[in-house]
Every structure is written in structure tokens, then in C-alpha cells.
Design a protein around this motif. Structure first.
Motif, mmCIF file in Angstrom:
data_model
loop_
_atom_site.group_PDB
_atom_site.id
_atom_site.type_symbol
_atom_site.label_atom_id
_atom_site.label_comp_id
_atom_site.label_asym_id
_atom_site.label_seq_id
_atom_site.Cartn_x
_atom_site.Cartn_y
_atom_site.Cartn_z
ATOM 1 N N LYS A 84 2.436 -10.227 6.794
ATOM 2 C CA LYS A 84 3.631 -9.726 7.468
ATOM 3 C C LYS A 84 3.265 -9.463 8.917
ATOM 4 C CE LYS A 84 7.581 -7.573 8.232
ATOM 5 N NZ LYS A 84 8.586 -8.318 8.903
ATOM 6 N N ALA A 85 3.982 -10.107 9.845
ATOM 7 C CA ALA A 85 3.769 -9.912 11.278
ATOM 8 C C ALA A 85 4.809 -8.938 11.810
ATOM 9 C CB ALA A 85 3.863 -11.243 12.012
ATOM 10 N N PHE A 86 4.432 -8.192 12.845
ATOM 11 C CA PHE A 86 5.324 -7.204 13.450
ATOM 12 C C PHE A 86 5.543 -7.557 14.905
ATOM 13 C CE2 PHE A 86 2.995 -5.184 10.021
ATOM 14 C CZ PHE A 86 4.033 -4.697 9.259
ATOM 15 N N GLY A 87 6.811 -7.769 15.262
ATOM 16 C CA GLY A 87 7.157 -8.088 16.638
ATOM 17 C C GLY A 87 7.850 -9.430 16.728
ATOM 18 N N GLU A 88 8.461 -9.679 17.883
ATOM 19 C CA GLU A 88 9.199 -10.918 18.102
ATOM 20 C C GLU A 88 8.579 -11.759 19.218
ATOM 21 O OE1 GLU A 88 11.627 -12.033 16.211
ATOM 22 O OE2 GLU A 88 11.460 -10.237 14.992
ATOM 23 N N LYS A 89 7.527 -11.269 19.830
ATOM 24 C CA LYS A 89 6.921 -11.997 20.938
ATOM 25 C C LYS A 89 5.750 -12.829 20.436
ATOM 26 C CE LYS A 89 8.482 -8.623 24.174
ATOM 27 N NZ LYS A 89 8.259 -7.832 25.322
ATOM 28 N N ARG A 90 5.069 -13.482 21.367
ATOM 29 C CA ARG A 90 3.937 -14.329 20.991
ATOM 30 C C ARG A 90 2.723 -13.514 20.554
ATOM 31 N NH1 ARG A 90 3.169 -18.446 25.646
ATOM 32 N NH2 ARG A 90 5.144 -17.839 26.508
ATOM 33 N N ARG A 91 2.607 -12.302 20.999
ATOM 34 C CA ARG A 91 1.500 -11.429 20.604
ATOM 35 C C ARG A 91 2.018 -10.470 19.540
ATOM 36 N NH1 ARG A 91 -2.727 -11.188 24.753
ATOM 37 N NH2 ARG A 91 -2.168 -12.716 26.321
ATOM 38 N N LYS A 92 1.396 -10.527 18.350
ATOM 39 C CA LYS A 92 1.889 -9.738 17.224
ATOM 40 C C LYS A 92 0.737 -9.112 16.456
ATOM 41 C CE LYS A 92 5.697 -12.913 16.327
ATOM 42 N NZ LYS A 92 6.362 -13.729 15.341
ATOM 43 N N LEU A 93 1.004 -7.960 15.907
ATOM 44 C CA LEU A 93 0.108 -7.368 14.921
ATOM 45 C C LEU A 93 0.526 -7.887 13.551
ATOM 46 C CD1 LEU A 93 0.003 -3.673 16.160
ATOM 47 C CD2 LEU A 93 -1.800 -5.376 16.374
ATOM 48 N N PHE A 94 -0.419 -7.989 12.623
ATOM 49 C CA PHE A 94 -0.073 -8.411 11.271
ATOM 50 C C PHE A 94 -0.969 -7.721 10.256
ATOM 51 C CE2 PHE A 94 -3.269 -11.482 12.623
ATOM 52 C CZ PHE A 94 -4.094 -11.602 11.516
ATOM 53 N N VAL A 95 -0.498 -7.668 9.029
ATOM 54 C CA VAL A 95 -1.293 -7.216 7.890
ATOM 55 C C VAL A 95 -1.326 -8.364 6.893
ATOM 56 C CG1 VAL A 95 -0.832 -4.754 8.175
ATOM 57 C CG2 VAL A 95 0.702 -6.118 6.784
ATOM 58 N N TYR A 96 -2.394 -8.427 6.102
ATOM 59 C CA TYR A 96 -2.512 -9.505 5.126
ATOM 60 C C TYR A 96 -3.154 -8.987 3.847
ATOM 61 C CZ TYR A 96 -7.516 -9.817 6.057
ATOM 62 O OH TYR A 96 -8.851 -9.529 6.166
ATOM 63 N N ALA A 97 -2.906 -9.686 2.764
ATOM 64 C CA ALA A 97 -3.537 -9.382 1.473
ATOM 65 C C ALA A 97 -3.745 -10.695 0.728
ATOM 66 C CB ALA A 97 -2.665 -8.439 0.654
ATOM 67 N N ASP A 98 -4.960 -10.877 0.214
ATOM 68 C CA ASP A 98 -5.311 -12.049 -0.586
ATOM 69 C C ASP A 98 -5.714 -11.571 -1.974
ATOM 70 O OD1 ASP A 98 -5.047 -13.406 1.786
ATOM 71 O OD2 ASP A 98 -7.187 -13.701 2.094
ATOM 72 N N TRP A 99 -5.311 -12.323 -2.982
ATOM 73 C CA TRP A 99 -5.688 -12.009 -4.356
ATOM 74 C C TRP A 99 -5.894 -13.316 -5.097
ATOM 75 C CZ3 TRP A 99 -3.653 -13.066 -9.168
ATOM 76 C CH2 TRP A 99 -4.194 -12.343 -10.227
ATOM 77 N N GLY A 100 -7.006 -13.402 -5.835
ATOM 78 C CA GLY A 100 -7.256 -14.637 -6.554
ATOM 79 C C GLY A 100 -8.507 -14.614 -7.393
ATOM 80 N N TRP A 101 -9.090 -15.791 -7.560
ATOM 81 C CA TRP A 101 -10.208 -16.011 -8.467
ATOM 82 C C TRP A 101 -11.413 -16.489 -7.679
ATOM 83 C CZ3 TRP A 101 -10.637 -14.147 -13.033
ATOM 84 C CH2 TRP A 101 -11.547 -14.652 -13.942
ATOM 85 N N ASN A 102 -12.547 -15.847 -7.890
ATOM 86 C CA ASN A 102 -13.797 -16.202 -7.240
ATOM 87 C C ASN A 102 -14.594 -17.117 -8.166
ATOM 88 O OD1 ASN A 102 -15.852 -15.895 -5.186
ATOM 89 N ND2 ASN A 102 -16.959 -14.758 -6.744
ATOM 90 N N ILE A 103 -14.710 -18.368 -7.823
ATOM 91 C CA ILE A 103 -15.398 -19.341 -8.670
ATOM 92 C C ILE A 103 -16.866 -19.424 -8.245
ATOM 93 C CG2 ILE A 103 -15.493 -21.764 -9.368
ATOM 94 C CD1 ILE A 103 -12.453 -21.828 -8.758
#
Length: 191
Positions: A84-103
Motif C-alpha cells: 500500500k502506497a501513501f500519496g499521489e505524487k512521484r515520491r511515496k511512502l509504502f508498507v509491504y507484507a509477504d507471506w509464503g513458502w520457503n523451499i
């Protein structure tokens, strides 16, 4: 009268252009995120490579990713990435989350545990993979984006192997679990 008609025409063109920009933001757009990172934990510092491909709409991104993780024991995480990015300009803060399987992607080696107790080769098993954090995105005029992020990554692996009992000669199964908690710094490119 001409000035009024010309003014109305200009306003209609500007309004249509604003609507076109708004429609572009409301469409799903495909993006590819390619990142490299440094992982730091109790086992030292190591690297990883990551590629995520997915779709973005209204500052939300969801995609599927694959990585090569070299932290202590090499593995190949497969995961879902949500941002999820915050802001409408070219420079934005974002948060992320990854979930999955480690092979697990480790060579099977013949090992010995002590001098007198030969072991069977270790068999590595796969497990959970997570990665979550925040970052900063800097967009270019061409629509590409430079990404820099900081987060916490976790990977789980298990190894089983047989150890021969010196008294009975029987081979008993031993099991080790690896729970790797790491700080991760990533830099990458979204196009």
C-alpha cells in the motif's frame, strides 16, 4: 462570444484530461518489482534476490514473487506480496507484507556427528516465509520507480538425519529446526 466559447472549450478539455488521468489511476496496471537485499541476523550478513510481478490499482499492489535467499542455508521463497502506497505524487511512502513458502535448496552432504558416530545425509525440509516492512518509492517521468525498504524477514527450515548409536549400532533419527529472524534492507526497481 468567441472568448466565452473558447473558455468553455478549454474547460471541457481540461476536465476531460482530468477524467482521463483519474481513469488511468483506477485501472489495474501490471508491474514488475526486482530487488536485491542484505539480510542481517544472528548468523551474519547475507544477500537475497527477489522478483515480484503483479497488478496495481489506487495505490494498492498485489503480486506473486520468488526469491533466492542465501542466509546460512540457501533457499527459494515463493510468496504473495501486498503493498500500500501513501500519496499521489512521484515520491511515496509504502508498507509491504509477504507471506509464503520457503523451499530448501541445500546440497545433501555426508556428515559425521563426532568421530565414532557416522550420520546419514541431512534431508532439508521447507517451511514458512514472511517479510514485512516499509519503504520509500521515487518515481521517474518514464513511469519507473526506484524502491528502498527496511523490514523484518523470517524463514523456517528443518533438517533430519540419522545418527548411529555406538552401543547398539542402530540408527536413530535426529531433527534440527532453523528459525531465522533477520533485518532486511532492499533496493530495487519497479517498472
Amino acid at each position: 462570444m468567441r472568448k466565452v466559447l473558447f473558455s468553455v472549450f478549454i474547460l471541457l478539455v481540461l476536465h476531460a484530461n482530468a477524467q482521463t488521468d483519474k481513469m488511468k489511476k483506477n485501472k489495474w496496471r501490471f508491474h514488475s518489482l526486482n530487488q536485491f537485499g542484505l539480510l542481517n541476523g544472528e548468523g551474519g550478513v547475507s544477500g537475497n534476490l527477489q522478483s515480484v510481478n503483479g497488478f496495481e490499482k489506487n495505490n494498492w499492489f498485489i503480486g506473486a514473487g520468488a526469491a533466492i535467499d542465501y542466509y546460512l542455508y540457501r533457499s527459494a521463497p515463493l510468496f504473495i506480496d501486498v503493498r500500500k502506497a501513501f500519496g499521489e505524487k512521484r515520491r511515496k511512502l509504502f508498507v509491504y507484507a509477504d507471506w509464503g513458502w520457503n523451499i530448501a535448496w541445500v546440497k545433501k552432504e555426508n556428515e559425521t556427528v563426532g568421530i565414532w558416530w557416522p550420520a546419514t545425509p541431512r534431508q532439508y525440509s521447507s517451511g514458512l516465509y514472511t517479510d514485512a516492512g516499509f519503504g520509500y518509492a521515487i518515481g521517474t517521468k518514464q513511469g519507473e520507480t526506484f524502491l528502498l525498504s527496511l523490514g523484518h524477514s523470517y524463514k523456517y527450515m528443518r533438517a533430519t538425519y540419522g545418527v548411529q548409536d555406538w552401543r547398539t549400532g542402530e540408527i536413530r533419527q535426529e531433527r534440527e529446526e532453523y528459525k531465522f529472524n533477520r533485518l532486511v534492507i532492499k533496493a530495487g526497481w519497479k517498472f
